[in-house]
Write a protein that holds these residues in place. Structure first.
Motif, PDB file in Angstrom:
ATOM      1  N   PHE A  12     -62.858  21.484 -17.701  1.00  0.00           N
ATOM      2  CA  PHE A  12     -64.175  21.838 -17.192  1.00  0.00           C
ATOM      3  C   PHE A  12     -64.225  21.544 -15.700  1.00  0.00           C
ATOM      4  O   PHE A  12     -63.362  20.857 -15.166  1.00  0.00           O
ATOM      5  CB  PHE A  12     -65.293  21.070 -17.917  1.00  0.00           C
ATOM      6  N   SER A  13     -65.227  22.087 -15.040  1.00  0.00           N
ATOM      7  CA  SER A  13     -65.455  21.765 -13.629  1.00  0.00           C
ATOM      8  C   SER A  13     -66.946  21.587 -13.401  1.00  0.00           C
ATOM      9  O   SER A  13     -67.772  22.043 -14.188  1.00  0.00           O
ATOM     10  CB  SER A  13     -64.871  22.840 -12.719  1.00  0.00           C
ATOM     11  N   VAL A  14     -67.259  20.905 -12.315  1.00  0.00           N
ATOM     12  CA  VAL A  14     -68.649  20.653 -11.956  1.00  0.00           C
ATOM     13  C   VAL A  14     -68.853  21.103 -10.514  1.00  0.00           C
ATOM     14  O   VAL A  14     -68.109  20.683  -9.617  1.00  0.00           O
ATOM     15  CB  VAL A  14     -68.998  19.152 -12.095  1.00  0.00           C
ATOM     16  N   ASP A  15     -69.822  21.978 -10.301  1.00  0.00           N
ATOM     17  CA  ASP A  15     -70.204  22.415  -8.960  1.00  0.00           C
ATOM     18  C   ASP A  15     -71.330  21.501  -8.482  1.00  0.00           C
ATOM     19  O   ASP A  15     -72.374  21.393  -9.125  1.00  0.00           O
ATOM     20  CB  ASP A  15     -70.666  23.872  -8.969  1.00  0.00           C
ATOM     21  N   ILE A  16     -71.116  20.849  -7.354  1.00  0.00           N
ATOM     22  CA  ILE A  16     -72.036  19.835  -6.842  1.00  0.00           C
ATOM     23  C   ILE A  16     -73.120  20.482  -5.989  1.00  0.00           C
ATOM     24  O   ILE A  16     -72.833  21.313  -5.130  1.00  0.00           O
ATOM     25  CB  ILE A  16     -71.255  18.793  -6.001  1.00  0.00           C
ATOM     26  N   ASP A  17     -74.379  20.080  -6.227  1.00  0.00           N
ATOM     27  CA  ASP A  17     -75.473  20.587  -5.394  1.00  0.00           C
ATOM     28  C   ASP A  17     -76.253  19.485  -4.681  1.00  0.00           C
ATOM     29  O   ASP A  17     -77.001  19.769  -3.757  1.00  0.00           O
ATOM     30  CB  ASP A  17     -76.414  21.491  -6.192  1.00  0.00           C
ATOM     31  N   LYS A  18     -76.064  18.217  -5.082  1.00  0.00           N
ATOM     32  CA  LYS A  18     -76.745  17.107  -4.415  1.00  0.00           C
ATOM     33  C   LYS A  18     -75.799  15.901  -4.334  1.00  0.00           C
ATOM     34  O   LYS A  18     -75.013  15.654  -5.235  1.00  0.00           O
ATOM     35  CB  LYS A  18     -78.005  16.700  -5.171  1.00  0.00           C
ATOM     36  N   VAL A  19     -75.941  15.161  -3.223  1.00  0.00           N
ATOM     37  CA  VAL A  19     -75.153  13.949  -3.003  1.00  0.00           C
ATOM     38  C   VAL A  19     -76.129  12.801  -2.794  1.00  0.00           C
ATOM     39  O   VAL A  19     -77.124  12.951  -2.071  1.00  0.00           O
ATOM     40  CB  VAL A  19     -74.237  14.092  -1.758  1.00  0.00           C
ATOM     41  N   TYR A  20     -75.852  11.657  -3.421  1.00  0.00           N
ATOM     42  CA  TYR A  20     -76.719  10.494  -3.343  1.00  0.00           C
ATOM     43  C   TYR A  20     -75.923   9.299  -2.812  1.00  0.00           C
ATOM     44  O   TYR A  20     -75.463   8.458  -3.586  1.00  0.00           O
ATOM     45  CB  TYR A  20     -77.290  10.142  -4.724  1.00  0.00           C
ATOM     46  N   PRO A  21     -75.753   9.194  -1.487  1.00  0.00           N
ATOM     47  CA  PRO A  21     -75.039   8.031  -0.948  1.00  0.00           C
ATOM     48  C   PRO A  21     -75.926   6.783  -1.013  1.00  0.00           C
ATOM     49  O   PRO A  21     -77.151   6.883  -0.986  1.00  0.00           O
ATOM     50  CB  PRO A  21     -74.753   8.410   0.500  1.00  0.00           C
ATOM     51  N   ILE A  22     -75.289   5.635  -1.088  1.00  0.00           N
ATOM     52  CA  ILE A  22     -76.040   4.378  -1.123  1.00  0.00           C
ATOM     53  C   ILE A  22     -76.747   4.169   0.209  1.00  0.00           C
ATOM     54  O   ILE A  22     -76.153   4.331   1.266  1.00  0.00           O
ATOM     55  CB  ILE A  22     -75.095   3.190  -1.413  1.00  0.00           C
TER      56      ILE A  22
END
Length: 166
Positions: free
Chosen positions: A47-57
């Motif tokens: 499977f693969s996941v297309d990323i739409d949001k990033v949550y850095p600390i």
């Protein structure tokens, strides 16, 4: 005239109800199909996941303008992810970060209380050892937490994808 009007209103009501029932059953079928695809993809490790949001600390949500993704195929992971955060012991210039093709050393799958798939992988890259923790919901949305030995943790969200090209 009153009877004709009430007959017309009753007919409209029946048509609306039947349309609503068919759209609800269609949605239920789509959800069931997606849940079956997810289950098959997770169990086959494909499977693969297309990323739409990033949550850095310590920062707000970042909406990337470039398509980032993670794909898993058997015992290999292709990670193409941005990294925002503190790195500790990395090569000069920051290294490759979370952009690598690596070996999956451990793959563990469990089912959560609401039917979501929880996949935890230990992954080795040239620079670090990472733990990728996916929570894959039955509607196809995914949250991904990445913990590394030499970098602060970071989280992502996106959609699962089953394209053969990735």
């Amino acid at each position: 005239m009153k009877h004709l009007l009430s007959f017309f209103i009753a007919s409209l009501f029946l048509v609306a109800c039947s349309t609503s029932e068919s759209s609800q059953s269609s949605k239920a079928m789509k959800r069931a199909e997606m849940a079956a695809k997810i289950s098959e993809g997770v169990q086959s490790r494909h499977f693969s996941v297309d990323i739409d949001k990033v949550y850095p600390i310590g920062k707000g949500i970042i909406h990337p303008s470039t398509l980032y993704s993670v794909s898993v195929k058997d015992d290999k992971i292709n990670s193409y992810l941005p990294y925002f955060g503190r790195a500790y012991n990395v090569p000069y210039g920051g290294g490759k970060g979370l952009n690598f093709v690596g070996k999956v050393m451990r793959y563990q799958e469990t089912i959560g209380k609401k039917g979501e798939h929880i996949v935890v992988m230990d992954v080795e890259s040239e620079e670090d050892i990472h733990q990728y923790s996916f929570i894959i919901f039955n509607n196809g949305t995914v949250t991904l937490d990445v913990m590394s030995r030499e970098r602060n943790p970071i989280s992502f969200s996106g959609k699962i994808n089953f394209d053969e090209d990735k």
